[in-house]
Design a protein around this motif. Sequence first.
Motif, mmCIF file in Angstrom:
data_model
loop_
_atom_site.group_PDB
_atom_site.id
_atom_site.type_symbol
_atom_site.label_atom_id
_atom_site.label_comp_id
_atom_site.label_asym_id
_atom_site.label_seq_id
_atom_site.Cartn_x
_atom_site.Cartn_y
_atom_site.Cartn_z
ATOM 1 N N UNK A 71 48.405 7.877 61.900
ATOM 2 C CA UNK A 71 47.991 7.108 60.380
ATOM 3 C C UNK A 71 47.406 8.336 60.275
ATOM 4 N N UNK A 72 47.283 9.020 59.240
ATOM 5 C CA UNK A 72 46.617 10.577 58.423
ATOM 6 C C UNK A 72 44.902 10.041 57.689
ATOM 7 N N UNK A 73 44.546 10.679 58.678
ATOM 8 C CA UNK A 73 43.376 10.475 57.754
ATOM 9 C C UNK A 73 43.179 10.876 56.668
ATOM 10 N N UNK A 74 43.014 10.707 55.451
ATOM 11 C CA UNK A 74 42.473 11.143 54.474
ATOM 12 C C UNK A 74 40.807 11.185 53.924
ATOM 13 N N UNK B 294 45.043 15.082 59.824
ATOM 14 C CA UNK B 294 43.700 14.754 58.673
ATOM 15 C C UNK B 294 44.121 15.859 57.510
ATOM 16 N N UNK B 295 43.579 15.170 56.331
ATOM 17 C CA UNK B 295 43.902 16.000 55.154
ATOM 18 C C UNK B 295 42.118 16.431 54.835
ATOM 19 N N UNK B 296 42.006 17.381 54.376
ATOM 20 C CA UNK B 296 40.661 17.805 53.393
ATOM 21 C C UNK B 296 41.286 17.700 52.278
ATOM 22 N N UNK C 180 44.435 19.806 61.249
ATOM 23 C CA UNK C 180 43.652 19.510 60.121
ATOM 24 C C UNK C 180 45.122 20.673 58.720
ATOM 25 N N UNK C 181 45.125 19.289 57.561
ATOM 26 C CA UNK C 181 45.603 20.328 56.392
ATOM 27 C C UNK C 181 44.359 20.336 55.857
#
Length: 219
Positions: free
Chosen positions: A25-28, A46-48, A70-71
């Motif tokens: 899972x990628x956290x938005x 994550x995508x910030x 971190x993206x």
Amino acid sequence: MTPSPSRSGAALAPRLASAFAEVPVVASVVGTQPLRQFMTAPAKVCILASLAVGQLPQVVPALGRAGKTVFVNVDSSPGLAQDRGALEFIKNMGAHGVVSTRLSLIEKGRPLGLLTMMKVFVTDRSNLRRSTDAISRGAPDLVEIMPAPIIARMSAQAQRAMSPSIAAGFVETPADVALALARGSAAAATSDPRLWHLRRDQLPPVPPAVLKRPAAPQE
């Protein structure tokens, strides 16, 4: 003209493969409010988004120290320019990657040593063709496909052209994550903090009937 690189069989970057092995899972992370929840969640990527440029130098290093990948969504960071200088700024503060719908930014990110994620909105067949062409040219490390349910309507060829991918949009339950993985995505992205704790061994089974592909138009 130099041939466009093929996406079929593109390998997932080792850093991402390791992160998704446990929590796919990628956290938005939209704004600063969810940051505390993400810091303590087992999700590693994550995508910030929607963080002002002045907030990034504080947030990005803190997430890095917590072992997060971190993206930064360049398109939705108020005050952040859309050029190479912005990418250098992101790289220098310790971010690992960038997200954008813009091919030019994806192409500029790789030479800087950044992981790149191209975000595509698949709304119709012509849009899908344009997206696969841009992906072939930009060769991003990941493709964020939105909305997630559209993947069921895509041909196997289109899915290969967009791999490795993450499914995003309307990812609301553990079953949605499991379905995204069963359909070939490397992970699913969601802003729901409850799913940032979803480990691979907790995924519900996907009934074979759910995976039956509906009749889809030719892309």
